[in-house]
Scaffold this motif. Structure first.
Motif, PDB file in Angstrom:
ATOM      1  N   LEU A 113     -34.067 -54.361  64.384  1.00 12.65           N
ATOM      2  CA  LEU A 113     -35.341 -54.199  65.084  1.00 12.65           C
ATOM      3  C   LEU A 113     -35.458 -55.220  66.218  1.00 12.65           C
ATOM      4  O   LEU A 113     -35.908 -54.894  67.326  1.00 12.65           O
ATOM      5  N   ALA A 114     -35.016 -56.448  65.950  1.00 14.10           N
ATOM      6  CA  ALA A 114     -35.033 -57.476  66.995  1.00 14.10           C
ATOM      7  C   ALA A 114     -34.134 -57.093  68.160  1.00 14.10           C
ATOM      8  O   ALA A 114     -34.514 -57.240  69.329  1.00 14.10           O
ATOM      9  N   THR A 126     -41.651 -59.896  70.819  1.00 11.13           N
ATOM     10  CA  THR A 126     -41.484 -59.172  69.558  1.00 11.13           C
ATOM     11  C   THR A 126     -40.059 -59.320  69.034  1.00 11.13           C
ATOM     12  O   THR A 126     -39.840 -59.410  67.826  1.00 11.13           O
ATOM     13  N   ALA A 127     -39.090 -59.373  69.942  1.00 12.61           N
ATOM     14  CA  ALA A 127     -37.711 -59.615  69.529  1.00 12.61           C
ATOM     15  C   ALA A 127     -37.605 -60.964  68.822  1.00 12.61           C
ATOM     16  O   ALA A 127     -36.958 -61.080  67.765  1.00 12.61           O
ATOM     17  N   ILE A 128     -38.238 -61.989  69.392  1.00 10.18           N
ATOM     18  CA  ILE A 128     -38.225 -63.320  68.780  1.00 10.18           C
ATOM     19  C   ILE A 128     -38.836 -63.274  67.382  1.00 10.18           C
ATOM     20  O   ILE A 128     -38.294 -63.851  66.425  1.00 10.18           O
ATOM     21  N   TYR A 131     -36.260 -61.632  65.065  1.00 12.73           N
ATOM     22  CA  TYR A 131     -35.085 -62.479  64.825  1.00 12.73           C
ATOM     23  C   TYR A 131     -35.436 -63.561  63.798  1.00 12.73           C
ATOM     24  O   TYR A 131     -34.650 -63.860  62.889  1.00 12.73           O
ATOM     25  N   LYS A 132     -36.617 -64.154  63.961  1.00 11.69           N
ATOM     26  CA  LYS A 132     -37.049 -65.172  63.003  1.00 11.69           C
ATOM     27  C   LYS A 132     -37.235 -64.571  61.613  1.00 11.69           C
ATOM     28  O   LYS A 132     -36.886 -65.204  60.601  1.00 11.69           O
ATOM     29  N   LYS A 133     -37.759 -63.365  61.571  1.00 14.59           N
ATOM     30  CA  LYS A 133     -37.927 -62.677  60.288  1.00 14.59           C
ATOM     31  C   LYS A 133     -36.568 -62.399  59.659  1.00 14.59           C
ATOM     32  O   LYS A 133     -36.380 -62.612  58.447  1.00 14.59           O
ATOM     33  N   ASN A 145     -28.327 -65.114  67.793  1.00 15.42           N
ATOM     34  CA  ASN A 145     -28.886 -64.188  68.785  1.00 15.42           C
ATOM     35  C   ASN A 145     -30.182 -64.727  69.381  1.00 15.42           C
ATOM     36  O   ASN A 145     -30.436 -64.576  70.583  1.00 15.42           O
ATOM     37  N   LEU A 146     -30.979 -65.359  68.549  1.00 23.79           N
ATOM     38  CA  LEU A 146     -32.231 -65.933  69.031  1.00 23.79           C
ATOM     39  C   LEU A 146     -31.948 -67.072  70.010  1.00 23.79           C
ATOM     40  O   LEU A 146     -32.586 -67.174  71.066  1.00 23.79           O
TER      41      LEU A 146
END
Length: 276
Positions: A113-114, A126-128, A131-133, A145-146
């Motif tokens: 999803l990220a 939202t990508a961030i 990625y954290k999730k 990736n983050l």
């Protein structure tokens, strides 16, 4: 009459699936077809075959959804549907399925999803978030990736450094290499670049050796030469390596001998022990 029409359509659908000669090239597909209407694993494996090997995305969608009906807890199935819909550029459906995976605690779905929000929708906040999730759900690559997103796209170097270091802590070997690049190219901080290239080399990132030796060459020629010698057998022969040192770098024989002994003590995964 309607009942007979529906039955005929069902039989046609079964025959179409059973008689697909494209499946005959792949092992186990005949067995999977025999019980795919009642076995989620078989249906899922057929979906994977159509998706990854045959590249028939409509058939892949059919079998993934069949698998999901049989096992709606299977996060591999959910994640594959998210990836498939992303491939088909149906982002609304992809988001729907990935979020189902996230709700089920699947790190791969959060990571997918990220990626979708970063690469396809260019929605970086939202990508961030995802990625954290994903990282919180155990997806180690999400930290890398983050960091890359902060580094190359957003130019937020403090955040990039933070997440690269998290990747380093998890022994993700591209993290120290890219962190070194950030220090070298973006911040012009050569001491830190050298430090992180060394960590990348320690984790087996041999591309980092090339960058490291170039930075060390004018600071510590013996150490730089030692790292070059350590590359013998990793894409470079002894002959071409020594010719490079003697002809291109103009390294004298005494320094080469010292460097050979030094590289045997370097904190790297593999040393050259063939002598000079």
């Amino acid at each position: 009459m309607i009942k007979y029409i529906l039955l005929a359509l069902l039989l046609i659908n079964i025959n179409l699936n059973a008689s697909d000669i494209r499946l005959e090239r792949y092992a186990n597909t005949k067995t999977w077809l025999q019980d795919a209407d009642s076995n989620a694993d078989s249906a899922y494996n057929l979906g994977l075959t159509y998706h990854k090997k045959i590249k028939d995305y409509d058939k892949a969608e059919y079998w993934y959804k069949k698998a999901y009906k049989l096992d709606n807890k299977g996060t591999d199935i959910i994640d594959s549907l998210g990836f498939l819909y992303t491939h088909k550029k149906n982002y609304k459906e992809a988001i729907k399925w990935y979020k189902l995976g996230v709700d089920a605690g699947d790190g791969d779905s959060a990571f997918g999803l990220a990626l979708l929000y970063e690469e396809n929708l260019k929605n970086y906040p939202t990508a961030i978030k995802y990625y954290k999730k994903a990282y919180s759900l155990g997806h180690i690559g999400a930290a890398y990736n983050l960091a890359m997103l902060y580094h190359t796209t957003l130019k937020e170097y403090p955040n990039a450094i933070k997440w690269y270091k998290i990747g380093v802590d998890n022994k993700f070997k591209s993290s120290p290499y890219n962190l070194a690049l950030l220090y070298e190219d973006n911040l012009k901080d050569i001491p830190n670049a050298i430090k992180w290239y060394k960590k990348a080399v320690k984790l087996g990132h041999y591309k980092a050796i090339n960058n490291l030796t170039l930075l060390l060459k004018n600071k510590d020629l013996t150490l730089a030469t030692a790292y070059v010698i350590a590359e013998i057998g990793n894409g470079y022969t002894k002959k071409e390596t020594l010719e490079y040192l003697r002809n291109d770098w103009k390294v004298d024989e005494e320094t080469i001998k010292k460097a050979y002994k030094l590289q045997l003590k370097l904190d790297i995964p593999k040393h050259y022990k063939g002598g000079i």
